[in-house]
Design a protein around this motif. Sequence first.
Motif, PDB file in Angstrom:
ATOM      1  N   PRO A 209       0.808  -1.223   0.000  1.00 30.76           N
ATOM      2  CA  PRO A 209       0.000   0.000   0.000  1.00 30.76           C
ATOM      3  C   PRO A 209       0.842   1.274   0.000  1.00 30.76           C
ATOM      4  O   PRO A 209       0.534   2.235  -0.719  1.00 30.76           O
ATOM      5  CB  PRO A 209      -0.836  -0.113   1.281  1.00 30.76           C
ATOM      6  CG  PRO A 209      -0.911  -1.574   1.549  1.00 30.76           C
ATOM      7  CD  PRO A 209       0.397  -2.130   1.083  1.00 30.76           C
ATOM      8  N   VAL A 210       1.924   1.270   0.749  1.00 27.23           N
ATOM      9  CA  VAL A 210       2.796   2.447   0.801  1.00 27.23           C
ATOM     10  C   VAL A 210       3.535   2.625  -0.521  1.00 27.23           C
ATOM     11  O   VAL A 210       3.645   3.739  -1.041  1.00 27.23           O
ATOM     12  CB  VAL A 210       3.795   2.337   1.982  1.00 27.23           C
ATOM     13  CG1 VAL A 210       4.779   3.481   1.970  1.00 27.23           C
ATOM     14  CG2 VAL A 210       3.062   2.268   3.302  1.00 27.23           C
ATOM     15  N   VAL A 211       4.023   1.532  -1.077  1.00 29.29           N
ATOM     16  CA  VAL A 211       4.764   1.591  -2.343  1.00 29.29           C
ATOM     17  C   VAL A 211       3.865   2.089  -3.466  1.00 29.29           C
ATOM     18  O   VAL A 211       4.256   2.959  -4.253  1.00 29.29           O
ATOM     19  CB  VAL A 211       5.361   0.208  -2.689  1.00 29.29           C
ATOM     20  CG1 VAL A 211       5.925   0.189  -4.096  1.00 29.29           C
ATOM     21  CG2 VAL A 211       6.423  -0.160  -1.673  1.00 29.29           C
ATOM     22  N   TYR A 212       2.657   1.556  -3.553  1.00 29.78           N
ATOM     23  CA  TYR A 212       1.743   1.981  -4.611  1.00 29.78           C
ATOM     24  C   TYR A 212       1.277   3.417  -4.408  1.00 29.78           C
ATOM     25  O   TYR A 212       1.042   4.133  -5.375  1.00 29.78           O
ATOM     26  CB  TYR A 212       0.560   1.023  -4.716  1.00 29.78           C
ATOM     27  CG  TYR A 212       0.944  -0.370  -5.173  1.00 29.78           C
ATOM     28  CD1 TYR A 212       2.183  -0.633  -5.743  1.00 29.78           C
ATOM     29  CD2 TYR A 212       0.076  -1.431  -5.027  1.00 29.78           C
ATOM     30  CE1 TYR A 212       2.527  -1.905  -6.160  1.00 29.78           C
ATOM     31  CE2 TYR A 212       0.412  -2.711  -5.445  1.00 29.78           C
ATOM     32  CZ  TYR A 212       1.645  -2.942  -6.012  1.00 29.78           C
ATOM     33  OH  TYR A 212       1.981  -4.200  -6.430  1.00 29.78           O
ATOM     34  N   LEU A 213       1.146   3.843  -3.162  1.00 34.87           N
ATOM     35  CA  LEU A 213       0.826   5.242  -2.873  1.00 34.87           C
ATOM     36  C   LEU A 213       1.944   6.159  -3.357  1.00 34.87           C
ATOM     37  O   LEU A 213       1.696   7.166  -4.033  1.00 34.87           O
ATOM     38  CB  LEU A 213       0.593   5.434  -1.376  1.00 34.87           C
ATOM     39  CG  LEU A 213       0.449   6.871  -0.889  1.00 34.87           C
ATOM     40  CD1 LEU A 213      -0.861   7.456  -1.353  1.00 34.87           C
ATOM     41  CD2 LEU A 213       0.560   6.933   0.606  1.00 34.87           C
ATOM     42  N   ILE A 214       3.186   5.793  -3.057  1.00 31.62           N
ATOM     43  CA  ILE A 214       4.337   6.587  -3.503  1.00 31.62           C
ATOM     44  C   ILE A 214       4.406   6.616  -5.035  1.00 31.62           C
ATOM     45  O   ILE A 214       4.649   7.665  -5.638  1.00 31.62           O
ATOM     46  CB  ILE A 214       5.649   6.028  -2.900  1.00 31.62           C
ATOM     47  CG1 ILE A 214       5.668   6.264  -1.390  1.00 31.62           C
ATOM     48  CG2 ILE A 214       6.877   6.651  -3.557  1.00 31.62           C
ATOM     49  CD1 ILE A 214       6.769   5.530  -0.654  1.00 31.62           C
ATOM     50  N   ALA A 215       4.173   5.470  -5.662  1.00 37.93           N
ATOM     51  CA  ALA A 215       4.195   5.413  -7.131  1.00 37.93           C
ATOM     52  C   ALA A 215       3.091   6.289  -7.727  1.00 37.93           C
ATOM     53  O   ALA A 215       3.325   7.004  -8.701  1.00 37.93           O
ATOM     54  CB  ALA A 215       4.041   3.972  -7.606  1.00 37.93           C
TER      55      ALA A 215
END
Length: 185
Positions: free
Chosen positions: A91-97
């Motif tokens: 979730p954090v990685v996709y938010l950053i992306a």
Amino acid sequence: MRKNKQGRIDKMRSSMMRKRVLLYSAVIFILAVARGSFFARLEILPVSPDLVLASVAAVAVVDSIETATLTGVIGGIIADAVGGFGMYLSPVVYLIAAVAVAMATKKMMPRYLSWLATLPIACVIGAASTLLKSFLFGAPTAFGMLIRHIIIPEFIFTVIFALPLFPLIQLCASVGGDRGRMPLK
């Protein structure tokens, strides 16, 4: 009178955003299942492409940053839940992306070329996430071997298999109604 009219417009836009996020989430669910089942079983691919990350990036190009970030978090939760490895950093990685691609798109022409230019940004963020997960949760592996056999193939196959996703996400956006980013024509 103006407050009441503005309130109705805000409610309508919020309703349309929820509808689009639900459409995007349905596509992401199907892609997450495909990654865990279909792509994992293909023997010609050494790794599964991260099509959830690519679809979040497509949403960031097509739709508003708010919708993209919400879709990124939901996509990360879906990817972790369907992936079977428990809840990690998706979730954090996709938010950053989503934020990175939306900010990069804001500076570029919001068309298909923008999608092709920003997709590698999302893939680099995904590769960094895979590298971090490998070091935190994986078996000890030589760094060069990890880069050569996991990171680079995942990057390449994600870019290749993600190319048809942009028209699909654009179709979902047009079905979902008014968007904050890109005109249909």
